[in-house]
Design a protein around this motif. Sequence first.
Motif, PDB file in Angstrom:
ATOM      1  N   MET A 154       2.967   3.654   8.875  1.00 22.80           N
ATOM      2  CA  MET A 154       4.019   2.699   8.523  1.00 22.80           C
ATOM      3  C   MET A 154       5.108   2.662   9.590  1.00 22.80           C
ATOM      4  N   GLY A 155       5.390   3.802  10.206  1.00 27.32           N
ATOM      5  CA  GLY A 155       6.390   3.836  11.267  1.00 27.32           C
ATOM      6  C   GLY A 155       6.006   2.997  12.462  1.00 27.32           C
ATOM      7  N   ALA A 172       0.832  -1.207   0.000  1.00 31.53           N
ATOM      8  CA  ALA A 172       0.000   0.000   0.000  1.00 31.53           C
ATOM      9  C   ALA A 172       0.865   1.255   0.000  1.00 31.53           C
ATOM     10  N   PHE A 173       1.907   1.274   0.820  1.00 31.43           N
ATOM     11  CA  PHE A 173       2.728   2.477   0.953  1.00 31.43           C
ATOM     12  C   PHE A 173       3.587   2.726  -0.280  1.00 31.43           C
ATOM     13  N   PHE A 174       4.342   1.708  -0.702  1.00 36.76           N
ATOM     14  CA  PHE A 174       5.326   1.930  -1.747  1.00 36.76           C
ATOM     15  C   PHE A 174       4.690   2.067  -3.135  1.00 36.76           C
ATOM     16  N   ALA A 175       3.543   1.447  -3.342  1.00 37.83           N
ATOM     17  CA  ALA A 175       2.859   1.653  -4.616  1.00 37.83           C
ATOM     18  C   ALA A 175       2.368   3.087  -4.723  1.00 37.83           C
ATOM     19  N   TRP A 215      -4.938   1.800  10.532  1.00 39.44           N
ATOM     20  CA  TRP A 215      -6.007   2.783  10.341  1.00 39.44           C
ATOM     21  C   TRP A 215      -5.446   4.145   9.962  1.00 39.44           C
ATOM     22  N   MET A 216      -4.272   4.495  10.490  1.00 36.07           N
ATOM     23  CA  MET A 216      -3.639   5.745  10.065  1.00 36.07           C
ATOM     24  C   MET A 216      -3.324   5.715   8.570  1.00 36.07           C
ATOM     25  N   MET A 217      -2.858   4.573   8.086  1.00 34.38           N
ATOM     26  CA  MET A 217      -2.573   4.457   6.660  1.00 34.38           C
ATOM     27  C   MET A 217      -3.837   4.647   5.822  1.00 34.38           C
TER      28      MET A 217
END
Length: 469
Positions: free
Chosen positions: A390-391, A298-301, A357-359
């Motif tokens: 993510m952190g 989810a993050f890197f895409a 949930w933050m993401m």
Amino acid sequence: MVEARCCRLRFANTSACMNAPAASIAPPDDASILSPRYRATTLGMVALVALVAFEALAVAAAMPTVAQALDGLRLYALAFGGALATSVIGMSVAGRLCDQRGPARPLWFGLGFFLAGLVVAGLAPRMGVLVAGRLLQGVGIGAVSVSLYVLVARTFPEALRPKVFAAFSAGWVVPSLVGPAISGLIVQYVGWRWVFLAVPVLAVPAALLLMPALRASAQDPRTDVAARPVVRWAIGTALAALLLYLGGQQQGTVAVALMAAALVLLVVCARHLLPAGTLRLGRGLPSVIAMRGIAASAFFAAEAFLPLLLQRERDLSPLWAGAALSMGALGWFSGSWMQGHQRHGWTRAHLLQAGAWMMCGGLLLTSLTLQQGVPLLLALAGWSLTGLGMGLIYPSLSVLTLSMSAPHEQGANSSALQLSEGVGVATTLALSGSLFAAFIDGRETLGYLLCFAVTLLLALLATVVARRI
């Protein structure tokens, strides 16, 4: 007998990790990751992480210019995801070698591939050669990352590991804050090739700091580990991921057939490299491994397409588009620091659920960048929130994996954790890249929207998996 003892050990570690607060065990007052005993190892590892981080973020900021200069926009996603696909090979080989002999040999093996890939990419006359350099980089990065994880397990006591992984995140901070901006300046005033060619001169001195710890972590060869046929499955997984990208560049039934075959091959090969139950989201370690791939995808895409969107649709320069990526990295570091120092009694499960949930919220806000009337600051705040999530997630999964692993499984499970990320991100980039390529002729907005929809669905899935840890 051995199997039963390993199962009891894994269960005990899992129970302790599940029921104890994330930072409930404090190290002795005289113990620190920067104490004389650990200082050189910590600095060497963080330096290597920082160099890999700089390269990743710099390439993300420079790639729109590179793709235009080499007339390779259709290979844009492959330039990112190809390195992730081949990292599967480096991870799998390094995991086996770490469990067999210790992390020294795979670390030097990985560093060699990483440096060779940088040189090839920096001197590339066309986009295909640059992609080949990125493939070499991927093998190296995969081997180095697994080796560092095993070195953490072999060198640091369990109470210090959350802070080590927080330090790894700190290794992303300075490159994340200044790396994309520096990359933008290099691209504008020096030339994009130096984004690749400037890194090798710093990598070897950083690795030399690790030599004492690497010697101490060596072990007698284990013949049972050497017999595991992981390399062929790793190569098959990498080829399947690359076939996904090839299929995405085709049209009609050819594209559907190639991508369907690639997905089947990917599942068949990956299941031999991951712990049993990972693909069906089994409770415990399998869900830990699976969540790493889901959250990272989810993050890197989203990160891969964000600078392209900002430059092409919002008319930002490479410098400012690169600086925008720093917001997510700063949020990532903040979340990582929080998980390593929090004293509120949150368990790792709580941290994972909060991060997921933050993401979700952050990606939703970031997608608003597609609307011209939306202030960029609001969307960039969303990217910061995504990074904060993510952190919390990333180091927590690393700590859980080592806690749930017997000593002779640390290499294999660390490899599986990062392999899940590599396969997941490569697959997501291939699919989202195919969606984007399908709308590249005048309907880019719809392509961006579909890509962000994929990342948001993955973040929602992460909220479900987090409850199974």
